[in-house]
Design a protein around this motif. Sequence first.
Motif, PDB file in Angstrom:
ATOM      1  N   ASP A 161       4.118  -7.751  -7.675  1.00  0.00           N
ATOM      2  CA  ASP A 161       4.767  -6.571  -7.458  1.00  0.00           C
ATOM      3  C   ASP A 161       4.437  -6.319  -6.017  1.00  0.00           C
ATOM      4  OD1 ASP A 161       5.121  -4.812 -10.488  1.00  0.00           O
ATOM      5  OD2 ASP A 161       6.360  -6.762  -9.927  1.00  0.00           O
ATOM      6  N   ASN A 162       5.443  -5.862  -5.448  1.00  0.00           N
ATOM      7  CA  ASN A 162       4.759  -4.933  -4.114  1.00  0.00           C
ATOM      8  C   ASN A 162       4.089  -3.990  -3.872  1.00  0.00           C
ATOM      9  OD1 ASN A 162       7.034  -6.975  -2.535  1.00  0.00           O
ATOM     10  ND2 ASN A 162       8.878  -5.098  -3.385  1.00  0.00           N
ATOM     11  N   ILE A 163       3.078  -4.520  -2.580  1.00  0.00           N
ATOM     12  CA  ILE A 163       1.540  -3.287  -2.601  1.00  0.00           C
ATOM     13  C   ILE A 163       2.618  -2.353  -1.254  1.00  0.00           C
ATOM     14  CG2 ILE A 163      -0.226  -2.859  -1.758  1.00  0.00           C
ATOM     15  CD1 ILE A 163       0.406  -6.168  -3.188  1.00  0.00           C
ATOM     16  N   GLN A 164       2.281  -1.067  -1.992  1.00  0.00           N
ATOM     17  CA  GLN A 164       3.986  -0.035  -1.457  1.00  0.00           C
ATOM     18  C   GLN A 164       2.271   1.230  -0.605  1.00  0.00           C
ATOM     19  OE1 GLN A 164       6.580   0.643  -1.358  1.00  0.00           O
ATOM     20  NE2 GLN A 164       6.796  -1.118  -2.605  1.00  0.00           N
ATOM     21  N   PHE A 165       2.694   1.761   0.348  1.00  0.00           N
ATOM     22  CA  PHE A 165       2.202   2.281   1.455  1.00  0.00           C
ATOM     23  C   PHE A 165       2.314   3.982   1.997  1.00  0.00           C
ATOM     24  CE2 PHE A 165       0.799  -1.862   2.323  1.00  0.00           C
ATOM     25  CZ  PHE A 165      -0.562  -2.355   2.481  1.00  0.00           C
ATOM     26  N   GLU A 166       1.648   4.703   2.299  1.00  0.00           N
ATOM     27  CA  GLU A 166       1.975   6.121   2.351  1.00  0.00           C
ATOM     28  C   GLU A 166       2.940   6.069   3.816  1.00  0.00           C
ATOM     29  OE1 GLU A 166       1.980   8.366   0.939  1.00  0.00           O
ATOM     30  OE2 GLU A 166       0.443   7.960  -0.435  1.00  0.00           O
ATOM     31  N   PHE A 167       3.985   7.094   4.121  1.00  0.00           N
ATOM     32  CA  PHE A 167       3.790   6.729   5.487  1.00  0.00           C
ATOM     33  C   PHE A 167       3.383   6.765   6.320  1.00  0.00           C
ATOM     34  CE2 PHE A 167       6.169   9.622   8.803  1.00  0.00           C
ATOM     35  CZ  PHE A 167       7.554   9.118   9.195  1.00  0.00           C
ATOM     36  N   ASN A 168       4.089   5.903   7.492  1.00  0.00           N
ATOM     37  CA  ASN A 168       3.258   6.218   9.022  1.00  0.00           C
ATOM     38  C   ASN A 168       1.957   5.957   8.979  1.00  0.00           C
ATOM     39  OD1 ASN A 168       3.200   5.387  11.606  1.00  0.00           O
ATOM     40  ND2 ASN A 168       2.523   7.341  12.023  1.00  0.00           N
ATOM     41  N   SER A 169       1.611   4.690   7.712  1.00  0.00           N
ATOM     42  CA  SER A 169       0.304   4.631   7.569  1.00  0.00           C
ATOM     43  C   SER A 169       0.136   3.085   6.704  1.00  0.00           C
ATOM     44  CB  SER A 169      -0.349   5.936   6.572  1.00  0.00           C
ATOM     45  OG  SER A 169      -2.174   5.341   6.361  1.00  0.00           O
ATOM     46  N   PHE A 170      -1.635   2.483   7.175  1.00  0.00           N
ATOM     47  CA  PHE A 170      -2.085   1.551   6.232  1.00  0.00           C
ATOM     48  C   PHE A 170      -2.640   2.047   5.373  1.00  0.00           C
ATOM     49  CE2 PHE A 170      -4.415   2.347  10.423  1.00  0.00           C
ATOM     50  CZ  PHE A 170      -5.698   2.190   9.794  1.00  0.00           C
ATOM     51  N   SER A 227       7.434  -2.630   7.633  1.00  0.00           N
ATOM     52  CA  SER A 227       7.740  -1.214   7.292  1.00  0.00           C
ATOM     53  C   SER A 227       8.939  -0.616   7.243  1.00  0.00           C
ATOM     54  CB  SER A 227       6.952  -0.670   8.979  1.00  0.00           C
ATOM     55  OG  SER A 227       7.853  -1.455  10.044  1.00  0.00           O
ATOM     56  N   SER A 228       8.747   0.382   6.976  1.00  0.00           N
ATOM     57  CA  SER A 228      10.526   1.157   7.037  1.00  0.00           C
ATOM     58  C   SER A 228      11.520   1.474   9.297  1.00  0.00           C
ATOM     59  CB  SER A 228      10.410   2.203   6.473  1.00  0.00           C
ATOM     60  OG  SER A 228       9.342   3.567   7.100  1.00  0.00           O
ATOM     61  N   ALA A 229      12.397   1.369   8.988  1.00  0.00           N
ATOM     62  CA  ALA A 229      13.031   1.510  10.454  1.00  0.00           C
ATOM     63  C   ALA A 229      12.299   2.672  11.076  1.00  0.00           C
ATOM     64  CB  ALA A 229      14.043   1.262   9.596  1.00  0.00           C
ATOM     65  N   GLU A 230      11.418   3.993  10.241  1.00  0.00           N
ATOM     66  CA  GLU A 230      11.353   4.558  11.203  1.00  0.00           C
ATOM     67  C   GLU A 230      10.504   4.339  12.397  1.00  0.00           C
ATOM     68  OE1 GLU A 230      12.234   6.622   7.435  1.00  0.00           O
ATOM     69  OE2 GLU A 230      10.502   5.337   8.382  1.00  0.00           O
ATOM     70  N   ILE A 263      11.129   3.800   1.848  1.00  0.00           N
ATOM     71  CA  ILE A 263       9.602   3.327   0.606  1.00  0.00           C
ATOM     72  C   ILE A 263       9.703   2.273   0.262  1.00  0.00           C
ATOM     73  CG2 ILE A 263       8.034   4.374  -1.490  1.00  0.00           C
ATOM     74  CD1 ILE A 263       9.595   7.749  -1.043  1.00  0.00           C
ATOM     75  N   LEU A 264      10.274   2.097  -0.284  1.00  0.00           N
ATOM     76  CA  LEU A 264      10.324   0.653  -0.503  1.00  0.00           C
ATOM     77  C   LEU A 264      10.370  -0.462  -0.357  1.00  0.00           C
ATOM     78  CD1 LEU A 264      13.331   0.392  -3.714  1.00  0.00           C
ATOM     79  CD2 LEU A 264      10.569   0.386  -4.280  1.00  0.00           C
ATOM     80  N   ASN A 265      10.711  -0.707   1.067  1.00  0.00           N
ATOM     81  CA  ASN A 265      10.129  -1.024   2.587  1.00  0.00           C
ATOM     82  C   ASN A 265       9.241  -0.929   2.987  1.00  0.00           C
ATOM     83  OD1 ASN A 265      12.742  -1.956   1.770  1.00  0.00           O
ATOM     84  ND2 ASN A 265      13.941  -0.300   3.666  1.00  0.00           N
ATOM     85  N   ARG A 266       8.247   0.523   3.072  1.00  0.00           N
ATOM     86  CA  ARG A 266       6.455   0.095   3.542  1.00  0.00           C
ATOM     87  C   ARG A 266       5.962  -0.245   1.848  1.00  0.00           C
ATOM     88  NH1 ARG A 266       7.892   5.910   3.484  1.00  0.00           N
ATOM     89  NH2 ARG A 266       9.547   6.321   4.756  1.00  0.00           N
ATOM     90  N   ARG A 267       5.671  -2.048   2.445  1.00  0.00           N
ATOM     91  CA  ARG A 267       5.170  -2.799   1.813  1.00  0.00           C
ATOM     92  C   ARG A 267       4.725  -3.947   2.250  1.00  0.00           C
ATOM     93  NH1 ARG A 267       9.915  -4.932   3.118  1.00  0.00           N
ATOM     94  NH2 ARG A 267      10.633  -7.189   2.300  1.00  0.00           N
ATOM     95  N   THR A 268       3.457  -4.497   1.372  1.00  0.00           N
ATOM     96  CA  THR A 268       3.200  -6.056   1.598  1.00  0.00           C
ATOM     97  C   THR A 268       3.001  -6.720   0.607  1.00  0.00           C
ATOM     98  OG1 THR A 268       0.877  -5.155   3.190  1.00  0.00           O
ATOM     99  CG2 THR A 268       0.664  -7.001   1.766  1.00  0.00           C
ATOM    100  N   GLU A 269       3.426  -7.779   1.257  1.00  0.00           N
ATOM    101  CA  GLU A 269       4.021  -9.068  -0.184  1.00  0.00           C
ATOM    102  C   GLU A 269       3.140 -10.454  -0.205  1.00  0.00           C
ATOM    103  OE1 GLU A 269       8.559  -8.613  -0.194  1.00  0.00           O
ATOM    104  OE2 GLU A 269       7.856 -10.298   0.949  1.00  0.00           O
TER     105      GLU A 269
END
Length: 176
Positions: A70-79, A110-113, A165-171
């Motif tokens: 599954d995708n690994i998720q991150f917080e907003f504007n953070s690694f 990352s997301s689009a922001e 949230i789903l777009n902030r990820r690492t695959e």
Amino acid sequence: MNITKNLLFTTLLALFTLTMYSCKTKKLAAKPTPPPVEKPAPPAEEKKPAPVPEKEEAPAPPEKPNFNLDNIQFEFNSFVLKTSSFPILDKAVTEMKKSPDTKFVLNGYSSAEGTPEHNMQLSIDRANAVKSYFINAGLNGNNFTVVGHGDKNPISSNDSEEGRILNRRTEIKVQK
């Protein structure tokens, strides 16, 4: 007058100290010993028929690693990794240790922001955070290639917070 104030202050300090020490909870000096418990007698053994020898089966082939993660998720504007990603990363480490020579690509997103430059750097930092997790878990860092994609290739719409949230990820992908 000063002597009276000093004497009063000293007296109050002494009373306060005595009060604090007298309010301490009492500690149990020795724990009471529990009463002895009798052990029940073991049940009498019954004679069992001899087991029928089974035909030996060929040993199962070693399990192939499952790199479908599954995708690994991150917080907003953070690694910084979300704590919900740790079980996924631990599973990935287990699977990667089954095949230590396999090379992987860590794709950060990352997301689009934000600006495209900021999103690109953030996606690289996210992929590097996952690589650091794997190295700290004992995997060889040379087996990982880090690629940042910024806000490109979204898996969900960036129009809603759930999608971002789903777009902030690492695959994790196996390198071909």
